[in-house]
Motif scaffolding. Structure first.
Motif, PDB file in Angstrom:
ATOM      1  N   ALA A   7      39.270  44.865  61.478  1.00 47.18           N
ATOM      2  CA  ALA A   7      40.359  45.842  61.300  1.00 47.18           C
ATOM      3  C   ALA A   7      41.065  45.691  59.963  1.00 47.18           C
ATOM      4  CB  ALA A   7      41.375  45.674  62.435  1.00 47.18           C
ATOM      5  N   ASP A   8      40.666  44.702  59.156  1.00 48.55           N
ATOM      6  CA  ASP A   8      41.357  44.448  57.886  1.00 48.55           C
ATOM      7  C   ASP A   8      41.206  45.654  56.949  1.00 48.55           C
ATOM      8  OD1 ASP A   8      42.605  43.266  55.733  1.00 48.55           O
ATOM      9  OD2 ASP A   8      40.756  42.310  55.037  1.00 48.55           O
ATOM     10  N   ARG A   9      42.319  46.119  56.442  1.00 45.72           N
ATOM     11  CA  ARG A   9      42.289  47.264  55.518  1.00 45.72           C
ATOM     12  C   ARG A   9      42.928  46.896  54.170  1.00 45.72           C
ATOM     13  NH1 ARG A   9      39.304  48.277  58.854  1.00 45.72           N
ATOM     14  NH2 ARG A   9      39.137  50.093  60.221  1.00 45.72           N
ATOM     15  N   THR A  10      42.928  45.596  53.863  1.00 51.63           N
ATOM     16  CA  THR A  10      43.567  45.179  52.608  1.00 51.63           C
ATOM     17  C   THR A  10      42.578  45.088  51.463  1.00 51.63           C
ATOM     18  OG1 THR A  10      43.207  42.820  53.092  1.00 51.63           O
ATOM     19  CG2 THR A  10      45.257  43.822  53.889  1.00 51.63           C
ATOM     20  N   GLY A  11      41.304  45.454  51.733  1.00 49.15           N
ATOM     21  CA  GLY A  11      40.307  45.359  50.674  1.00 49.15           C
ATOM     22  C   GLY A  11      39.930  43.926  50.361  1.00 49.15           C
ATOM     23  N   ALA A  39      32.586  48.395  60.753  1.00 53.64           N
ATOM     24  CA  ALA A  39      33.324  48.124  59.512  1.00 53.64           C
ATOM     25  C   ALA A  39      32.368  47.852  58.366  1.00 53.64           C
ATOM     26  CB  ALA A  39      34.257  46.934  59.723  1.00 53.64           C
ATOM     27  N   ALA A  73      31.714  50.014  54.951  1.00 55.96           N
ATOM     28  CA  ALA A  73      31.873  49.390  53.631  1.00 55.96           C
ATOM     29  C   ALA A  73      30.569  49.340  52.857  1.00 55.96           C
ATOM     30  CB  ALA A  73      32.425  47.979  53.803  1.00 55.96           C
TER      31      ALA A  73
END
Length: 998
Positions: free
Chosen positions: A675-679, A717, A721
């Motif tokens: 769920a990480d969306r911080t790049g 995810a 990506a």
């Protein structure tokens, strides 16, 4: 015969058991340590966590609970299940206290305590009997912290009883007879002053004044050299009286002269008690739950014949019901304390904790001591308080204690009194008959409280919603009381209405409020006292400890040293904001975790950094575990490096235990990574995918379906990506789980996507696994030509990667397909070749598989005796390596061959045993279906039609659910169209995964 009659437990020496006069083995040392705990708390329940701590202390093994349950089972076998009974999650020894020699000694000591010159002979006899119960060092050779502390206590009890016995003999004028034993006693225990005084009296009364003075000189020298102290006032006074030839010393001593002294204590003047205090606040009219605990506490507080103050300590987090429980118990037992009940709120969780001196002043006033007679000095108040309560029966309730030091100054000395203490931290240094770390309600207890407040009808009408409501409250008593109060005050609301309001974690705490009652306030008291570091750790770890987290994992996530992390986490445990269910593991109550997340919203960047650190740590450990489970698998060399330090494993059992213990936390961390969306980059996704691959080797040890659901999130995810390596690996886990569950269409689609992604990424090592799974799918669908092609490709890839065991696994899978395709000779050669290699690899699981496949090939060739010999070899390997699944498979294959040779009775025994083994797994697996099919066919040949129909129907249900073609075979047997003796097709093996696949 009543329960426990004729059973004797001895701990005053080596631990032993006698039943009706016959010795019963007590088992190994650690089992004796567990028995010692139960015996010394005979009649009371001992929770598992206390048993673990008592036997192993700070660092128990991972399998501690399993070991204790095994010990309990063994003790039940020897003593009976009515003596060693389950109590909560722990055990209780259901025998009277008199069945344990240590308790019997205490009972004899209490009976000998009563005054009365006419009873001197009787009292001395009781003490003689008590002293003679010791048979050497108490709990001799027993390991563990509990045994250590009890060993010290029982030694002291033995010495005290001997001293009291000497004193009684002096009262009876037996001066000369006690001199030899007293002399030996003082030489053995030179620092104990009272026996020196007894010996001086005995020598002087026997006309040996010089020897009596020499005893004093020796005692003076020893005390000075060892402790730097002079003898106490009593010994000095006796010395002066002997020097002065005090005529009173010639007469038999009075009881006062040999009573238990109180050296260096100032005795206040006698006071007149004018009042009987009754300070208990009212009991909760809707109290519910805690039934066993209430009974245990009441019994301990009112136990007759005790010779020491009874103290019960209840600890736990805010809102867990400590005060409510303590008040309820106090009201139940108050009739046993007719001279009054005292109550004090010690305000331990606030910034203005009560001063013990002030509390003592309040207590003394309540007891009727005039104000002018209450000393100013807190220590003098304590002495006066103990004097006032001497030989009285008064109950004290000390609520919300800060620490042990605050409580110790408020304890009376009288054995007739009793004290209940509540506190958030565990008061480890407090001597108490029960330390109760209070847990949240069970679901049934929480529902009972809900019913008591809202009414039976509403809870009955919305039973499922009510269970979900108390679960949303984390079964915390305060939270349940709040929602119940809200429902009772709003008759137009349904349980479902309130449940919907609690569904969103972000507003849950704001909904848990009713009047002055709030859950948040219960947590804020503790949080407000934290240091900046404690508060930071408390907030940061809340995102990761949804279930629990290890000390090593917490340190890795926080980027702190383990020693510092442990210090901070243990301080949070002491503050009752974090729990430690086992040494080295920490968790939050659900509502405390929500509170921690809301105190200050987590920073996304900071959380991403912690996710990366924790994933690295977990992968480092999981990689070591993978090496144990799949030695030689080249996939290990492609796992991204984890933390340089962390758990490393030396055997498979240890690796399995760690992977299972960490599973919940791993799944949560993987979902945070997905769920990480911080790049954060592909490193996080690739670490997550590699962690999934490492876990796939343990599919039988963890909930594989949950792992696959998490893998799907990682795969999505990674595909978003554009990371083919991570996607291919995550998709493998998804497809492999689908294959294990026989969702063949889904497994094929996922495997196809995984192959494409791995091809694009050049991830050739993982391609072996993909093609092996594609072969298994084709085999199950009876596409034998496709299956051989996939397996041969898997063999080629495994050999290119140097993966010998993987190549052998796929070779055996291909051999099994060739048996079905009519090429049994080739299958025999392949199995023989594999067995030669397996002898070098020492792989017993794969050896068993190869022997079983070889037996099937020989059966297909009509070489039945050779097939049976191969199955027997397989069973021998299974027995040695404890492989029940492979044993079951070999047995139902043997049944088929025995049936083909006209030996249906032998076939029946093999098929029945196979079904029994598979039923023990509690899974409706494919093999279970095949075993049932074998049993049904054999019963049909024996003309056992009803049994055959039943077992064929069960096999049909399993095959139909899995969508396998064997349903037609089962259906023919059900309808009686399968001709007896005709044999049946060789059933398929399991997916044939190597160690990587579990």
């Amino acid at each position: 015969m009543t329960v426990g009659e004729g059973v004797e437990f001895s701990v005053l020496g080596a631990v032993s058991i006698r039943v009706n006069g016959a010795d019963v083995p007590a088992g190994p040392r650690q089992q004796q340590a567990m028995l010692a705990v139960l015996a010394l708390r005979a009649g009371f329940a001992v929770p598992l966590h206390e048993l673990v701590g008592a036997v192993w202390g700070e660092r128990p093994p991972e399998s501690a609970v399993t070991i204790l349950r095994t010990y309990a089972w063994r003790l039940r076998q020897r003593l009976g299940s009515d003596l060693v009974v389950s109590a909560g999650d722990g055990y209780r020894l259901a025998v009277p206290a008199s069945a344990v020699d240590a308790h019997r000694a205490e009972q004899l000591a209490a009976a000998a305590q009563a005054d009365g010159a006419e009873r001197l002979e009787e009292r001395a006899g009781l003490l003689d009997e008590a002293v003679e119960l010791w048979r050497g060092e108490p709990l001799a050779g027993i390991p563990g912290p509990f045994a250590d502390s009890e060993r010290f206590r029982l030694r002291e009890l033995h010495l005290m009883l001997q001293e009291r016995r000497f004193g009684l003999h002096l009262l009876m004028g037996r001066h000369e007879s006690v001199i030899p034993n007293l002399t030996a006693f003082t030489w053995e225990h030179p620092l104990r002053e009272r026996p020196h005084g007894y010996l001086m009296r005995a020598l002087y009364a026997s006309g040996r004044q010089a020897d009596a003075l020499a005893v004093f000189t020796r005692a003076q020298q020893v005390l000075s050299e060892e402790l730097g102290l002079d003898p106490g006032p009593e010994l000095r006074d006796l010395h002066e009286r002997i020097l002065a030839n005090d005529p009173d010393l010639d007469a038999p001593p009075c009881a006062h002269d040999v009573a238990e002294p109180s050296p260096r204590q100032i005795t206040p003047p006698p006071v007149r008690v004018l009042q009987r205090p009754a300070q208990l606040p009212p009991d909760a009219g809707d109290f519910s739950g805690r039934t066993g605990l209430v009974a245990e506490l009441c019994a301990g507080l009112t136990r007759p014949g005790r010779d020491a103050l009874a103290v019960a300590a209840v600890s736990g987090m805010g809102g867990i019901g400590k005060t409510t429980l303590a008040l309820h118990v106090a009201h139940l037992v108050k009739e046993h304390f007719p001279e009054g009940q005292l109550h004090a709120d010690l305000r331990g969780t606030g910034v203005d904790a009560a001063e013990p001196g002030a509390v003592l002043g309040s207590f003394l006033a309540a007891l009727g001591v005039p104000g002018q007679e209450i000393p100013r000095d807190p220590e003098d108040r304590g002495r006066l308080f103990r004097t006032v309560l001497d030989d009285r029966k008064v109950l004290l309730l000390l609520d919300d204690a800060r620490d042990v030091a605050q409580v110790m100054q408020l304890l009376p000395g009288s054995a007739g009194c009793a004290v209940i203490v509540t506190s958030r931290p565990h008061l480890a240094g407090l001597s108490a008959f029960a330390h109760v770390p209070l847990e949240v309600f069970s679901p049934d207890e929480a529902l009972a409280l809900l019913r008591r407040i809202t009414g039976e009808e509403q809870v009955r009408r919305e039973a499922e919603a009510a269970r979900e409501l108390v679960a949303a409250c984390g079964h915390l008593p305060l939270a349940v009381r709040i929602v119940a109060a809200r429902l009772a005050a709003r008759p137009g609301w349904s349980v479902a209405d309130l449940l919907a309001r609690l569904a969103d974690e972000r507003r849950r705490l704001s909904e848990l409020r009713a009047g002055d009652m709030t859950v948040t306030a219960a947590f804020e008291f503790g949080y407000g006292q934290l240091t900046e570091l404690q508060a930071s750790v408390f907030r940061s770890l809340a995102s990761f400890a949804r279930s629990s987290i290890s000390l090593e994992g917490a340190a890795a996530a926080l980027g702190m040293a383990e020693e510092e992390t442990e210090r901070v986490l243990e301080s949070l445990v002491d503050a009752a904001l974090v729990e430690s269910p086992l040494p080295g593991r920490y968790r939050y109550h659900d509502l405390v975790r929500v509170f921690a997340l809301q105190v200050r919203p987590a920073d996304a960047e900071e959380t991403a950094v912690m996710v990366r650190r924790l994933l690295g740590h977990l992968l480092g450990a999981a990689s070591s575990a993978f090496q144990q489970m799949a030695p030689g698998d080249p996939v290990h060399t492609t796992l991204m490096p984890g933390a340089p330090e962390g758990p490393r494993f030396t055997d498979v059992a240890e690796a399995r235990a760690w992977m299972a213990a960490e599973f919940d936390g791993v799944v949560h961390t993987l979902r945070l990574a997905a769920a990480d969306r911080t790049g954060s980059g592909s490193d996080v996704l690739n670490t997550a995918a590699d962690l999934l691959i490492a876990y796939s080797a343990f599919g039988r040890d963890v909930p594989y379906a949950r792992l696959a659901a998490t893998a799907r999130a990682v795969a999505d995810a990674a595909e978003a990506a554009g990371d083919d390596r991570a996607a291919g690996r995550a998709l493998f886990v998804c497809g492999n789980e689908a294959l294990q569950a026989t969702r063949l269409a889904q497994a094929g689609a996922l495997a196809g996507r995984a192959v494409e992604a791995s091809h694009r990424a050049g991830d050739t090592v993982i391609l072996y696994q993909h093609f092996n799974d594609l072969g298994v799918i084709a085999k199950f669908e009876h596409r034998y030509e496709d299956a051989v092609g996939h397996f041969d490709r898997a063999v080629e890839l495994a050999r290119a990667a140097g993966h010998r065991s993987g190549a052998l696994t796929s070779m055996l899978n291909a051999a099994l397909v060739r048996v079905r395709g009519g090429y049994a000779e080739e299958a025999v050669r392949a199995c023989d070749e594999a067995l030669v290699s397996l002898r070098e690899l020492a792989g017993e699981r794969d050896t068993a598989h190869a022997l079983c496949v070889r037996g099937q090939a020989l059966h297909a060739l009509g070489r039945y005796e050779d097939a049976l010999a191969s199955y027997r070899q397989c069973l021998s390997v299974c027995a040695r390596a404890r492989l029940p699944g492979h044993e079951a498979r070999a047995r139902f294959r043997s049944a088929e061959t025995l049936l083909a040779t006209g030996r249906p009775t032998e076939a029946l025994a093999e098929a029945q045993r196979s079904v029994e083994l598979l039923e023990q797994t509690a899974e409706r697996s494919r093999d279970h279906g095949y075993a049932l099919l074998a049993l049904a066919r054999t019963e049909s040949d024996l003309d056992l039609r009803a049994q055959s129909h039943t077992h064929a129907h069960l096999a049909f249900e399993i095959f139909a659910q899995a969508g396998l073609p064997e349903t037609s075979q089962a259906q023919r047997l059900m309808t009686g169209t399968g001709a007896p003796g005709s044999g049946f097709p060789v059933p398929e093996d399991g997916p044939g995964r190597d160690a990587m696949g579990g």
